[in-house]
Design an enzyme around this catalytic site. Structure first.
Site, PDB file in Angstrom:
ATOM      1  N   ASP A 242       0.841  -1.206   0.000  1.00  0.00           N
ATOM      2  CA  ASP A 242       0.000   0.000   0.000  1.00  0.00           C
ATOM      3  C   ASP A 242       0.870   1.246   0.000  1.00  0.00           C
ATOM      4  OD1 ASP A 242      -2.007  -1.732   0.301  1.00  0.00           O
ATOM      5  OD2 ASP A 242      -2.791  -0.887   2.179  1.00  0.00           O
TER       6      ASP A 242
ATOM      7  N   GLU B 166       3.872   1.663  -1.179  1.00  0.00           N
ATOM      8  CA  GLU B 166       4.474   1.927  -2.488  1.00  0.00           C
ATOM      9  C   GLU B 166       3.441   2.515  -3.451  1.00  0.00           C
ATOM     10  OE1 GLU B 166       7.934  -1.518  -2.488  1.00  0.00           O
ATOM     11  OE2 GLU B 166       5.859  -2.050  -2.873  1.00  0.00           O
TER      12      GLU B 166
ATOM     13  N   ASP C 189       0.931   4.283  -2.646  1.00  0.00           N
ATOM     14  CA  ASP C 189       0.715   5.670  -2.221  1.00  0.00           C
ATOM     15  C   ASP C 189       1.794   6.608  -2.748  1.00  0.00           C
ATOM     16  OD1 ASP C 189      -1.573   5.251  -0.949  1.00  0.00           O
ATOM     17  OD2 ASP C 189      -0.793   5.449   1.100  1.00  0.00           O
TER      18      ASP C 189
ATOM     19  N   SER D 278     -36.749  -7.976 -10.851  1.00  0.00           N
ATOM     20  CA  SER D 278     -36.389  -8.781  -9.700  1.00  0.00           C
ATOM     21  C   SER D 278     -36.139 -10.216 -10.158  1.00  0.00           C
ATOM     22  CB  SER D 278     -37.558  -8.711  -8.731  1.00  0.00           C
ATOM     23  OG  SER D 278     -37.120  -9.082  -7.483  1.00  0.00           O
ATOM     24  N   LEU D 279     -36.002 -11.139  -9.220  1.00  0.00           N
ATOM     25  CA  LEU D 279     -35.802 -12.539  -9.583  1.00  0.00           C
ATOM     26  C   LEU D 279     -36.888 -13.375  -8.916  1.00  0.00           C
ATOM     27  CD1 LEU D 279     -31.950 -12.976  -9.015  1.00  0.00           C
ATOM     28  CD2 LEU D 279     -33.127 -13.141 -11.208  1.00  0.00           C
TER      29      LEU D 279
ATOM     30  N   GLU E  53     -24.196 -18.633  -9.863  1.00  0.00           N
ATOM     31  CA  GLU E  53     -23.306 -17.664  -9.210  1.00  0.00           C
ATOM     32  C   GLU E  53     -23.920 -17.228  -7.885  1.00  0.00           C
ATOM     33  OE1 GLU E  53     -23.809 -15.418 -12.694  1.00  0.00           O
ATOM     34  OE2 GLU E  53     -24.900 -13.807 -11.697  1.00  0.00           O
TER      35      GLU E  53
ATOM     36  N   LYS F 162     -25.689 -15.134  -4.982  1.00  0.00           N
ATOM     37  CA  LYS F 162     -26.652 -14.030  -4.913  1.00  0.00           C
ATOM     38  C   LYS F 162     -26.130 -13.084  -3.841  1.00  0.00           C
ATOM     39  CE  LYS F 162     -31.584 -13.048  -4.521  1.00  0.00           C
ATOM     40  NZ  LYS F 162     -31.409 -11.844  -3.751  1.00  0.00           N
TER      41      LYS F 162
ATOM     42  N   ASP G 198     -25.547 -10.174  -1.278  1.00  0.00           N
ATOM     43  CA  ASP G 198     -26.513  -9.526  -0.395  1.00  0.00           C
ATOM     44  C   ASP G 198     -26.029  -8.122  -0.059  1.00  0.00           C
ATOM     45  OD1 ASP G 198     -28.682  -9.174   1.150  1.00  0.00           O
ATOM     46  OD2 ASP G 198     -28.045 -10.471   2.791  1.00  0.00           O
TER      47      ASP G 198
ATOM     48  N   ARG H 107     -31.189   1.224  -7.581  1.00  0.00           N
ATOM     49  CA  ARG H 107     -32.295   0.516  -8.185  1.00  0.00           C
ATOM     50  C   ARG H 107     -33.569   1.377  -8.236  1.00  0.00           C
ATOM     51  NH1 ARG H 107     -34.115  -4.749  -8.368  1.00  0.00           N
ATOM     52  NH2 ARG H 107     -36.375  -4.806  -8.452  1.00  0.00           N
TER      53      ARG H 107
ATOM     54  N   GLU I  77     -23.888  -5.554  -7.512  1.00  0.00           N
ATOM     55  CA  GLU I  77     -24.244  -5.365  -6.113  1.00  0.00           C
ATOM     56  C   GLU I  77     -23.062  -4.724  -5.391  1.00  0.00           C
ATOM     57  OE1 GLU I  77     -27.264  -6.642  -6.005  1.00  0.00           O
ATOM     58  OE2 GLU I  77     -27.766  -6.827  -3.886  1.00  0.00           O
TER      59      GLU I  77
ATOM     60  N   TYR J 203     -22.852  -8.552 -12.300  1.00  0.00           N
ATOM     61  CA  TYR J 203     -23.363  -9.882 -12.657  1.00  0.00           C
ATOM     62  C   TYR J 203     -24.370  -9.915 -13.792  1.00  0.00           C
ATOM     63  CZ  TYR J 203     -26.689  -8.087  -9.200  1.00  0.00           C
ATOM     64  OH  TYR J 203     -27.557  -7.302  -8.500  1.00  0.00           O
TER      65      TYR J 203
ATOM     66  N   LYS K  68     -28.789 -19.110 -13.866  1.00  0.00           N
ATOM     67  CA  LYS K  68     -29.176 -18.429 -15.109  1.00  0.00           C
ATOM     68  C   LYS K  68     -28.967 -19.358 -16.303  1.00  0.00           C
ATOM     69  CE  LYS K  68     -27.859 -13.984 -13.181  1.00  0.00           C
ATOM     70  NZ  LYS K  68     -26.873 -12.910 -13.088  1.00  0.00           N
TER      71      LYS K  68
ATOM     72  N   LYS L  21     -32.760 -19.400  -2.563  1.00  0.00           N
ATOM     73  CA  LYS L  21     -32.508 -18.693  -1.302  1.00  0.00           C
ATOM     74  C   LYS L  21     -31.963 -19.645  -0.240  1.00  0.00           C
ATOM     75  CE  LYS L  21     -34.436 -14.956  -0.597  1.00  0.00           C
ATOM     76  NZ  LYS L  21     -34.177 -13.530  -0.677  1.00  0.00           N
TER      77      LYS L  21
ATOM     78  N   CYS M  81     -27.888   0.943  40.397  1.00  0.00           N
ATOM     79  CA  CYS M  81     -27.251  -0.293  39.956  1.00  0.00           C
ATOM     80  C   CYS M  81     -28.150  -1.481  40.314  1.00  0.00           C
ATOM     81  CB  CYS M  81     -25.886  -0.445  40.616  1.00  0.00           C
ATOM     82  SG  CYS M  81     -25.145  -2.048  40.283  1.00  0.00           S
TER      83      CYS M  81
ATOM     84  N   CYS N 278     -25.924  -3.494  43.209  1.00  0.00           N
ATOM     85  CA  CYS N 278     -25.584  -2.955  44.530  1.00  0.00           C
ATOM     86  C   CYS N 278     -26.467  -1.775  44.933  1.00  0.00           C
ATOM     87  CB  CYS N 278     -24.115  -2.545  44.569  1.00  0.00           C
ATOM     88  SG  CYS N 278     -23.802  -1.043  43.632  1.00  0.00           S
TER      89      CYS N 278
ATOM     90  N   CYS O 189     -21.979   2.000  37.055  1.00  0.00           N
ATOM     91  CA  CYS O 189     -22.009   1.903  38.502  1.00  0.00           C
ATOM     92  C   CYS O 189     -20.576   2.193  38.945  1.00  0.00           C
ATOM     93  CB  CYS O 189     -22.415   0.490  38.911  1.00  0.00           C
ATOM     94  SG  CYS O 189     -22.100   0.175  40.653  1.00  0.00           S
TER      95      CYS O 189
ATOM     96  N   CYS P 160     -18.989  -3.086  44.104  1.00  0.00           N
ATOM     97  CA  CYS P 160     -20.249  -3.676  43.627  1.00  0.00           C
ATOM     98  C   CYS P 160     -19.988  -5.143  43.275  1.00  0.00           C
ATOM     99  CB  CYS P 160     -20.725  -2.899  42.406  1.00  0.00           C
ATOM    100  SG  CYS P 160     -22.021  -3.715  41.498  1.00  0.00           S
TER     101      CYS P 160
HETATM  102  S1  IVH Z   1     -29.490 -11.084 -11.886  1.00  0.00           S
HETATM  103  C1  IVH Z   1     -32.649  -9.463 -14.835  1.00  0.00           C
HETATM  104  N1  IVH Z   1     -27.563 -11.987 -10.370  1.00  0.00           N
HETATM  105  O1  IVH Z   1     -30.986  -9.967  -6.263  1.00  0.00           O
HETATM  106  C2  IVH Z   1     -31.933 -10.184 -13.753  1.00  0.00           C
HETATM  107  N2  IVH Z   1     -29.181 -10.560  -9.365  1.00  0.00           N
HETATM  108  O2  IVH Z   1     -33.719 -10.626  -5.555  1.00  0.00           O
HETATM  109  C3  IVH Z   1     -31.199  -9.292 -12.856  1.00  0.00           C
HETATM  110  N3  IVH Z   1     -28.735 -10.060  -6.996  1.00  0.00           N
HETATM  111  O3  IVH Z   1     -32.534  -7.448  -8.142  1.00  0.00           O
HETATM  112  C4  IVH Z   1     -30.726  -9.887 -11.601  1.00  0.00           C
HETATM  113  N4  IVH Z   1     -26.882 -11.241  -6.837  1.00  0.00           N
HETATM  114  O4  IVH Z   1     -30.260  -6.936  -6.930  1.00  0.00           O
HETATM  115  C5  IVH Z   1     -28.673 -11.232 -10.426  1.00  0.00           C
HETATM  116  N5  IVH Z   1     -25.753 -12.819  -9.188  1.00  0.00           N
HETATM  117  C6  IVH Z   1     -26.858 -12.078  -9.228  1.00  0.00           C
HETATM  118  C7  IVH Z   1     -27.344 -11.378  -8.099  1.00  0.00           C
HETATM  119  C8  IVH Z   1     -28.517 -10.633  -8.206  1.00  0.00           C
HETATM  120  C9  IVH Z   1     -27.724 -10.436  -6.199  1.00  0.00           C
HETATM  121  C10 IVH Z   1     -29.850  -9.192  -6.543  1.00  0.00           C
HETATM  122  C11 IVH Z   1     -30.296  -8.184  -7.570  1.00  0.00           C
HETATM  123  C12 IVH Z   1     -31.728  -8.547  -7.860  1.00  0.00           C
HETATM  124  C13 IVH Z   1     -32.135  -9.226  -6.601  1.00  0.00           C
HETATM  125  C14 IVH Z   1     -33.336 -10.103  -6.785  1.00  0.00           C
END
Ligand code: IVH
Length: 716
Positions: free
Chosen positions: A54, A56, A58, A103-104, A134, A136, A138, A157, A195, A247, A338, A362, A456, A459, A474, A479
């Site tokens: 780090d 170097e 810098d 969403s998924l 892959e 998911k 968080d 989002r 993410e 992703y 996917k 999940k 307390c 005591c 306290c 005590c």
């Molecule tokens: S693909 C059109 N891949 O999970 C498909 N989403 O619960 C787009 N997320 O809205 C999503 N890891 O924010 C995808 N490897 C991953 C992910 C991922 C986390 C999130 C993402 C999505 C949410 C759905």
């Protein structure tokens, strides 16, 4: 990203820039200097495999920064210096996503996945589908747009259609290149998703810092990442060390269409022939897209993803991954499966809510709902009163939780907690469980306020909340609660290390009045323990022998065992090295104490206050009479290559254990300090170093070095 030959060339360039003077930078070679810095950023933040320290990095960075200050006309928007935002963000403009962020669909077990696979096979009219699996992630989802190879916008989002433009904050994420060679693929505009995460170590350190400042700790790294992205001051975002995994590519606008027309539009998620001569072909699979992003310098789940055929292997991989979940440096809440072929993805299409070509699997939930039944108040060794909520038993992440710390009075107010409330709790990774929130909308009017005691609970002496602190204390050092906690600390492994005298035994002995304070441990006799339940003759002898053996422990363990506020193990060692016996320490003034390395005002005040209390001096006299070792370590200084130098290690070391590294420095006459101050000569920085590194950077006289550099320094 870079082949072996390029890596060698870049490393050579790095050495050149490290040793060259600023005057050698000019308009011609400045881009080479930037490339060197971008290369090291990628190694560190994306590949997790840095090849310079780090310190170097810098040095080279500062050379570029200085040169750009004098030559502002040569600054480019994607220069590594341009991440740091100037000023505050007034508001986050609303921006429409090029393609809505969907969403998924979710699955929870093998049957759900088999059902998903059946639908994919039916719709695609194909068997044995190729899937890419892959993690998911968080964290907080973001959408990025790069245009003409430069980062244009980073957007939250929002409602899926329109999000907030948080570009200045996105630029602080060092794993995201400010520019990338998309044009190599014929791409003019690209939108992709990912993410933003705060890794578990950083989160733990961040929460610790919040608590030390008396602020409310956050329930999980996701909240920390999302909250950080909404800060109005990008320089704070910069310090939080966020990272981003990419992703999903949602839109590709090409420079030319396949038939050569100029265009700026066109969603592209299907196979394409090479666009024009000289262009790399665009990937035809999702895994290929992730590979492309990686090649361009982005962090994608290239290493974590797996391409398999058929749903059976999907099920195997997701189960395998769930088992290793806790070992990951970041939080994931499942896996995403996917369809790998982008052409097939296009054919399967989307519902209004989610794509038909993907599904989330999940993992076991780490959140659970529960009820707050009561609050108990515990008194610690230093007299701090901590409220602990008793909750209806809840299963979270494989463990049963029945009590949960609610930290302090302010926390209770801020979370709006009442007895009888429905609450949401979370236990993520190895982080201790936290209350995410109370659910006031479920109240029925019978809930009761949590009254913080004025006295307390043990005591009954009045509690004190010093100005600027969040903790009620306290202050009666006799005590009973504090006495028991002090004894537990005194006998613990890092202090006097009295084997088989664990917390439960200390409490039992204390309740039975066999011991009443620290010195009374040494009055214990075999006869007194003869009739104790669960304590056989052998255990009794072992314990008495262990107590006896502890009398020979070196003085620094005794000092640490006294539990003086702010005196940790390292400070205890320093103190022991500077005195001939413990009573010399008791006689020192605050000023004399401050003369010692590693002893600042706070520590000196605390030590002096401890010895001003006559009860404490009496206690030491009784320990002396019991025959404890009260003499300091030999005064003669060890001579070696590091004599007179002070050291501090921070972050995770890769090659040495922390204790061994400290012993190496000490063996050569070096001294270990416990904190960063102007008395420090060397800060040795391991992985995930945090606030100590930041602090040290501000003190010009401290040498910030890597573990390897330390090993070289300590080599004979
Ligand atoms: S693909 C059109 N891949 O999970 C498909 N989403 O619960 C787009 N997320 O809205 C999503 N890891 O924010 C995808 N490897 C991953 C992910 C991922 C986390 C999130 C993402 C999505 C949410 C759905």
């Amino acid at each position: 990203m870079f082949n072996a030959q390029q890596v060698r060339a870049l490393q050579q360039d790095s050495i050149k820039w490290l040793s060259s003077a600023e005057g050698e930078i000019n308009a011609e070679n400045i881009e080479q200097l930037r490339t060197v810095l971008r290369f090291h950023e990628q190694r560190y933040h994306v590949a997790n495999d840095p090849i310079i320290s780090d310190g170097e990095y810098d040095i080279i960075y500062k050379k570029l920064q200085k040169f750009e200050e004098v030559n502002p006309e040569l600054v480019t928007p994607d220069s590594p210096t341009q991440r740091v935002g100037k000023g505050l963000i007034k508001n986050f403009p609303k921006v429409q996503h090029l393609v809505p962020m969907l969403s998924l669909d979710n699955s929870y077990n093998a049957a759900d996945l088999i059902d998903f696979d059946r639908k994919v096979k039916e719709l695609s009219k194909q068997e044995n589908i190729e899937y890419c699996i892959e993690p998911k992630f968080d964290g907080a989802s973001i959408s990025l747009v790069y245009e003409n190879d430069h980062l244009l916008t980073g957007i939250t989002r929002g409602d899926g259609e329109v999000g907030d433009d948080i570009t200045p904050n996105i630029k602080q994420i060092r794993s995201l290149p400010l520019s990338a060679a998309f044009s190599k693929y014929g791409i003019e505009t690209i939108e992709f998703r990912g993410e933003v995460l705060m890794n578990k170590n950083k989160f733990a350190a961040y929460n610790k810092g919040l608590m030390e400042e008396g602020l409310v700790p956050l329930a999980n790294p996701r909240n920390a990442a999302a909250g950080t992205l909404r800060m109005k001051d990008p320089s704070i975002v910069n310090k939080r060390n966020l990272e981003a995994f990419l992703y999903h590519v949602s839109y590709v606008g090409k420079l030319t269409t396949d038939d050569g027309r100029q265009t700026t539009e066109g969603r592209l998620l299907s196979p394409h022939s090479p666009l024009a001569t000289g262009h790399f072909p665009l990937p035809t699979t999702h895994s290929g897209m992730l590979e492309m992003l990686w090649q361009l310098g982005f962090k994608s789940p290239k290493k974590e993803m797996k391409v398999v055929h058929g749903i059976d292997d999907v099920i195997k991989y997701v189960n395998e991954f769930e088992e290793g979940r806790d070992a990951l440096p970041y939080e994931i809440d499942g896996m995403v499966i996917k369809v790998n072929d982008l052409n097939m993805q296009d054919k399967l299409g989307m519902t209004s809510h989610h794509p038909r070509w993907a599904i989330a699997f999940k993992f076991k939930a780490r959140q659970a709902s529960s009820k707050l039944l009561a609050v108990e108040f515990q008194v610690g060794r230093t007299g701090a009163v901590t409220p602990v909520a008793k909750i209806a038993a809840a299963q979270v992440g494989g463990v049963t939780v029945t009590s949960i710390s609610v930290h302090n009075e302010d926390y209770i107010k801020e979370k709006d907690l009442k007895i009888g409330d429905h609450i949401l709790i979370e236990r993520s990774g190895d982080v201790i469980p936290q209350i995410v929130k109370s659910l006031p909308e479920l109240r029925n009017g019978e809930e009761k306020e949590i009254d913080f005691p004025k006295n307390c609970p043990v005591c009954n002496d009045g509690l004190v909340r010093p100005d600027g602190e969040v903790v009620w204390r306290c202050v009666n050092i006799n005590c009973e609660a504090q006495v028991a906690e002090r004894i537990i600390h005194f006998v613990s492994k890092d202090a006097m290390d009295i084997k088989s005298f664990g917390e439960a035994n200390v409490r039992k002995f204390y309740a039975l009045k066999l011991i009443s304070d620290v010195p009374s441990i040494y009055d214990l006799k075999v006869e007194m323990l003869g009739n104790m339940e669960g304590f056989g003759a052998k255990s009794v002898t072992n314990l008495i022998e262990a107590i006896d053996a502890s009398k020979k422990q070196p003085l620094h363990r005794l000092i640490y065992g006294l539990g003086i506020r702010y005196v940790g193990e390292t400070t205890a060692k320093t103190l022991a090295q500077n005195i001939t016996d413990i009573f010399e320490l008791a006689a020192k003034t605050e000023d004399e104490l401050k003369q010692m390395d590693d002893v600042g005002v706070k520590v000196a005040d605390s030590i002096a206050a401890f010895f001003k209390n006559e009860d404490n001096v009496q206690m030491l006299k009784r320990l002396q009479e019991a025959g404890l070792q009260m003499k300091g370590l030999p005064k003669e200084k060890k001579e070696g290559g590091l004599t007179g130098q002070t050291f501090l290690f921070t972050g995770t070391l890769n090659k040495l254990k922390r204790n061994d590294a400290e012993a190496m420095a000490e063996a050569l006459g070096g001294k270990i300090l416990s904190g960063v101050s102007s008395k420090l000569n060397y800060l040795i920085v391991g992985e995930d170093a945090g606030s100590k590194l930041e602090k040290a950077k501000k003190i010009a006289t401290i040498n910030i070095i890597s573990e390897d550099e330390f090993i070289k320094l300590a080599a004979p």
